[in-house]
Design an enzyme around this catalytic site. Structure first.
Site, PDB file in Angstrom:
ATOM      1  N   LYS A   1      10.088 -12.153  10.085  1.00  0.00           N
ATOM      2  CA  LYS A   1      10.341 -10.780  10.543  1.00  0.00           C
ATOM      3  C   LYS A   1       9.632 -10.565  11.872  1.00  0.00           C
ATOM      4  CE  LYS A   1       8.498  -6.960   8.494  1.00  0.00           C
ATOM      5  NZ  LYS A   1       7.684  -6.366   9.583  1.00  0.00           N
TER       6      LYS A   1
ATOM      7  N   GLU B   1       8.916  -7.510  15.014  1.00  0.00           N
ATOM      8  CA  GLU B   1       8.989  -6.105  15.409  1.00  0.00           C
ATOM      9  C   GLU B   1       9.551  -5.989  16.823  1.00  0.00           C
ATOM     10  OE1 GLU B   1       5.191  -4.188  14.939  1.00  0.00           O
ATOM     11  OE2 GLU B   1       5.032  -4.772  12.837  1.00  0.00           O
TER      12      GLU B   1
ATOM     13  N   ASP C   1       5.973 -12.242   8.166  1.00  0.00           N
ATOM     14  CA  ASP C   1       5.848 -11.571   9.469  1.00  0.00           C
ATOM     15  C   ASP C   1       5.350 -12.521  10.542  1.00  0.00           C
ATOM     16  OD1 ASP C   1       6.596  -8.918   9.906  1.00  0.00           O
ATOM     17  OD2 ASP C   1       4.953  -8.157   8.669  1.00  0.00           O
TER      18      ASP C   1
ATOM     19  N   GLU D   1      11.400   1.622   9.908  1.00  0.00           N
ATOM     20  CA  GLU D   1      10.138   2.177   9.397  1.00  0.00           C
ATOM     21  C   GLU D   1       9.886   3.560   9.979  1.00  0.00           C
ATOM     22  OE1 GLU D   1       6.687  -0.371   9.487  1.00  0.00           O
ATOM     23  OE2 GLU D   1       5.367   1.252   8.847  1.00  0.00           O
TER      24      GLU D   1
ATOM     25  N   ASP E   1       2.385  -8.441   7.727  1.00  0.00           N
ATOM     26  CA  ASP E   1       1.075  -8.480   8.377  1.00  0.00           C
ATOM     27  C   ASP E   1       0.263  -7.239   8.010  1.00  0.00           C
ATOM     28  OD1 ASP E   1       2.502  -6.688   9.889  1.00  0.00           O
ATOM     29  OD2 ASP E   1       2.082  -7.606  11.826  1.00  0.00           O
ATOM     30  N   SER E   2       0.855  -6.355   7.190  1.00  0.00           N
ATOM     31  CA  SER E   2       0.076  -5.262   6.582  1.00  0.00           C
ATOM     32  C   SER E   2      -1.067  -5.837   5.762  1.00  0.00           C
ATOM     33  CB  SER E   2       0.974  -4.394   5.697  1.00  0.00           C
ATOM     34  OG  SER E   2       1.684  -5.188   4.763  1.00  0.00           O
TER      35      SER E   2
HETATM   36  O1  KIV Z   1       3.752  -5.612   7.287  1.00  0.00           O
HETATM   37  C1  KIV Z   1       4.439  -4.974   6.477  1.00  0.00           C
HETATM   38  O2  KIV Z   1       4.123  -4.840   5.290  1.00  0.00           O
HETATM   39  C2  KIV Z   1       5.670  -4.372   6.965  1.00  0.00           C
HETATM   40  C3  KIV Z   1       6.362  -3.391   6.086  1.00  0.00           C
HETATM   41  C4  KIV Z   1       5.608  -2.131   6.130  1.00  0.00           C
HETATM   42  C5  KIV Z   1       7.780  -3.244   6.421  1.00  0.00           C
HETATM   43  O3  KIV Z   1       6.068  -4.636   8.062  1.00  0.00           O
END
Ligand code: KIV
Length: 293
Positions: free
Chosen positions: A117, A119, A87, A186, A48-49
């Site tokens: 993924k 968090e 994510d 992270e 989600d970056s």
């Molecule tokens: O969203 C993302 O790119 C991430 C990485 C920084 C691990 O969660």
């Protein structure tokens, strides 16, 4: 890569056992996914970056499930033979298991991700367990968790004192017990990340977490300096300065259109004709536009 055997979570665990580092990089669209796959990466993260590096937000919080599905589907088209993790975006796995499973279903069925993924640590362990029980591999993510940036109070290094290190260790163990196949660490101190990596039987994937994790993940746009302005980060190494190459290339294009050196002879199409035709183009310059065929 044609004929390449995609990684899976069983192979990943074996890589940890054998001490073979796991490589992971983000990708957000078809061309980035294709290039990352061609570089023989083990796993792609549709992070989600993308909110920061592709959509221009200043955090990951505005990223929606629709955004994630859209980008994951493009990545899946570009990297058909690579293990893809997507994510779960902000607040899509805190409102009850049905809502969480709906999000997972969309990322897998519409986005074609192989895993998701999430968090968080102990507080999401039950949700992770239910998702894993439904047959979906889950990658945990602890340490600096950008979706909670407003609660953490900024992008700070985690695990600096013994209490914080213990909290992270408990989170990592809770995710392992819940069935996560690996855990992203992270912005965690190297010592804490090393201890967690040693204590877990599943791989740790570090980003800004030092040298002793079982794998490393970074953001595509960071290792390629593909941003403007680009902000240096201590834990990132620049492998290519693509931003400068792109900016210089575009500037040259603009200059050449302005001074009429582009398009040149080799870029134009000619009308088939029996005779050499001369005509006046662009305000009086005599140009040949056709040749005897
Ligand atoms: O969203 C993302 O790119 C991430 C990485 C920084 C691990 O969660």
């Amino acid at each position: 890569m044609a004929g390449k055997q995609a990684l899976n979570i069983v192979k990943m665990k074996n890589m940890k056992k054998k001490g073979v580092p796991i490589t992971m990089l983000t990708a957000y669209d078809y061309p980035s996914a294709k290039l990352v796959e061609e570089a023989d990466i083990d796993m792609i993260l549709v992070g989600d970056s993308l909110g920061n590096v592709v959509l221009g937000y200043n955090s990951t919080i505005p990223v929606t499930l629709d955004d994630m599905v859209y980008h994951t589907r493009a990545v899946a088209r570009g990297a058909e033979e690579t293990f893809i993790v997507a994510d779960m975006p902000f607040m899509t796995y805190h409102g009850g298991i049905d809502e969480s499973l709906r999000g997972v279903r969309r990322l897998m069925q519409e986005g074609h991700a192989h895993a998701v993924k999430m968090e968080g640590g102990e507080e999401i362990a039950d949700t992770v367990k239910r998702i894993v029980q439904s047959g979906v591999p889950v990658l945990g993510h602890i340490g600096l968790t950008p979706q909670s940036v407003n609660q953490i109070g900024g992008y700070r290094i985690q695990g600096k004192d013994a209490r914080d290190a213990e909290r992270l260790m408990n989170d990592a163990k809770a995710l392992e017990a819940a069935g996560a196949f690996a855990v992203v660490l992270e912005l965690v101190t190297e010592e804490t990340a090393a201890e967690i990596s040693k204590a877990l039987s599943i791989p740790t994937i570090g980003i800004g977490a030092g040298r002793y994790c079982d794998g490393q993940v970074l953001v595509y746009h960071d290792i390629l300096k593909y941003a403007s302005p680009y902000r240096d980060k201590r834990f990132v190494k620049t492998y290519a300065d693509v931003g400068t190459i792109i900016r210089d290339g575009i500037s040259q294009y603009v200059r050449e259109v302005k001074d009429r050196s582009f398009p040149a002879e080799e870029h134009v199409f000619k009308t088939e004709t029996k005779a050499v035709v001369e005509t006046t183009l662009y305000g009086g310059t005599k140009e040949k536009v056709g040749t005897t065929s």
